[in-house]
Design a protein around this motif. Structure first.
Motif, PDB file in Angstrom:
ATOM      1  N   THR A  84       0.890  -1.254  -0.037  1.00  0.00           N
ATOM      2  CA  THR A  84       0.107   0.046  -0.219  1.00  0.00           C
ATOM      3  C   THR A  84       0.797   1.226   0.149  1.00  0.00           C
ATOM      4  O   THR A  84       2.124   1.238   0.455  1.00  0.00           O
ATOM      5  N   SER A  85       0.254   2.301  -0.422  1.00  0.00           N
ATOM      6  CA  SER A  85       1.043   3.822  -0.378  1.00  0.00           C
ATOM      7  C   SER A  85       1.349   3.947   1.242  1.00  0.00           C
ATOM      8  O   SER A  85       2.340   4.772   1.260  1.00  0.00           O
ATOM      9  N   ALA A  86       0.685   3.381   2.103  1.00  0.00           N
ATOM     10  CA  ALA A  86       1.066   3.795   3.495  1.00  0.00           C
ATOM     11  C   ALA A  86       2.163   3.018   4.054  1.00  0.00           C
ATOM     12  O   ALA A  86       2.633   3.165   4.850  1.00  0.00           O
ATOM     13  N   GLY A  87       2.640   2.174   2.985  1.00  0.00           N
ATOM     14  CA  GLY A  87       3.730   1.472   3.466  1.00  0.00           C
ATOM     15  C   GLY A  87       3.713  -0.004   4.268  1.00  0.00           C
ATOM     16  O   GLY A  87       4.581  -0.717   4.704  1.00  0.00           O
ATOM     17  N   SER A  88       2.425  -0.566   4.225  1.00  0.00           N
ATOM     18  CA  SER A  88       2.225  -1.868   4.798  1.00  0.00           C
ATOM     19  C   SER A  88       1.874  -3.053   3.406  1.00  0.00           C
ATOM     20  O   SER A  88       1.808  -2.633   2.346  1.00  0.00           O
ATOM     21  N   THR A  89       1.693  -4.024   3.809  1.00  0.00           N
ATOM     22  CA  THR A  89       1.483  -5.124   2.790  1.00  0.00           C
ATOM     23  C   THR A  89       0.312  -5.746   3.253  1.00  0.00           C
ATOM     24  O   THR A  89       0.042  -6.260   4.584  1.00  0.00           O
ATOM     25  N   PHE A  90      -0.709  -6.434   2.238  1.00  0.00           N
ATOM     26  CA  PHE A  90      -1.673  -6.878   2.389  1.00  0.00           C
ATOM     27  C   PHE A  90      -1.945  -8.354   1.719  1.00  0.00           C
ATOM     28  O   PHE A  90      -1.586  -7.958   0.494  1.00  0.00           O
ATOM     29  N   LEU A  91      -2.628  -9.194   2.061  1.00  0.00           N
ATOM     30  CA  LEU A  91      -3.117 -10.148   1.195  1.00  0.00           C
ATOM     31  C   LEU A  91      -4.589  -9.994   0.253  1.00  0.00           C
ATOM     32  O   LEU A  91      -5.210  -9.589   1.032  1.00  0.00           O
ATOM     33  N   MET A 137      -1.746  -7.330  10.664  1.00  0.00           N
ATOM     34  CA  MET A 137      -0.891  -6.219   9.730  1.00  0.00           C
ATOM     35  C   MET A 137      -1.544  -4.890   9.931  1.00  0.00           C
ATOM     36  O   MET A 137      -0.770  -3.957  10.273  1.00  0.00           O
ATOM     37  N   SER A 138      -2.803  -4.838   9.625  1.00  0.00           N
ATOM     38  CA  SER A 138      -3.357  -3.417   9.978  1.00  0.00           C
ATOM     39  C   SER A 138      -3.224  -2.842  11.566  1.00  0.00           C
ATOM     40  O   SER A 138      -2.785  -1.668  11.628  1.00  0.00           O
ATOM     41  N   VAL A 139      -3.378  -3.758  12.347  1.00  0.00           N
ATOM     42  CA  VAL A 139      -3.112  -3.394  13.898  1.00  0.00           C
ATOM     43  C   VAL A 139      -1.666  -3.001  14.004  1.00  0.00           C
ATOM     44  O   VAL A 139      -1.467  -1.992  14.642  1.00  0.00           O
ATOM     45  N   VAL A 140      -0.873  -3.912  13.693  1.00  0.00           N
ATOM     46  CA  VAL A 140       0.596  -3.466  13.809  1.00  0.00           C
ATOM     47  C   VAL A 140       1.109  -2.165  13.177  1.00  0.00           C
ATOM     48  O   VAL A 140       1.736  -1.427  13.795  1.00  0.00           O
TER      49      VAL A 140
END
Length: 172
Positions: A84-91, A137-140
């Motif tokens: 994501t543009s926010a710097g995290s990764t999601f499935l 991932m969202s919480v962390v």
């Protein structure tokens, strides 16, 4: 049309408690629920959150690798990592042709009556892993962002106090 897919149970290795063991120790809430004495402690919390994100990303990669194996690799959908543009990764689920993305693509595949029940159950397990890992991932990542923001605010407050203290000492 679905290619011929065997109806026998599919190998699926759910993430075990051992896969999460390292995360359990790093993610203890006792380090969060305490008074923070300065920006350094908040920066440390942000660093720990970043390390946990990297470990979660590794677990996500394990799930994606499993989803790339037959018979799942023969289906019209893929489980992919999305940065994501926010710097995290999601499935995320997506179709092979990128025409559909998200849970709708998964629902469409699982609803296909031609799909063997064992494959449908395997897709269900992948979806469960996806949901749980994305939540974690969202919480962390939120914790990381909050700790980083608060460290900046703490540094600003400390700098203002030093400036005021210096100004008082010079004028006094």
């Amino acid at each position: 049309m679905i290619p011929m897919i065997p109806a026998q149970p599919m190998p699926f290795e759910a993430l075990t408690p051992d896969a999460y063991r390292q995360l359990e120790h790093a993610a203890s809430l006792k380090g969060l629920l305490k008074p923070f004495k300065g920006k350094g402690e908040l920066e440390h919390l942000a660093q720990v959150a970043r390390e946990i994100e990297a470990q979660l990303c590794h677990l996500m990669e394990v799930v994606v690798q499993q989803a790339r194996q037959p018979p799942y690799s023969l289906l019209d959908i893929r489980l992919v990592l999305q940065n994501t543009s926010a710097g995290s990764t999601f499935l995320r689920w997506r179709t092979r042709d990128f025409a559909r993305m998200g849970v709708a693509a998964w629902e469409r595949q699982v609803s296909n009556r031609a799909l063997p029940q064992a494959v449908r159950e395997g897709l269900h397990r992948f979806e469960g892993e996806r949901i749980a890992l994305n939540l974690q991932m969202s919480v962390v990542h939120s914790l990381y962002r909050q700790a980083t923001t608060c460290a900046i605010k703490m540094a600003s407050a400390e700098q203002l106090l030093r400036q005021f203290t210096t100004a008082v000492e010079v004028s006094g």
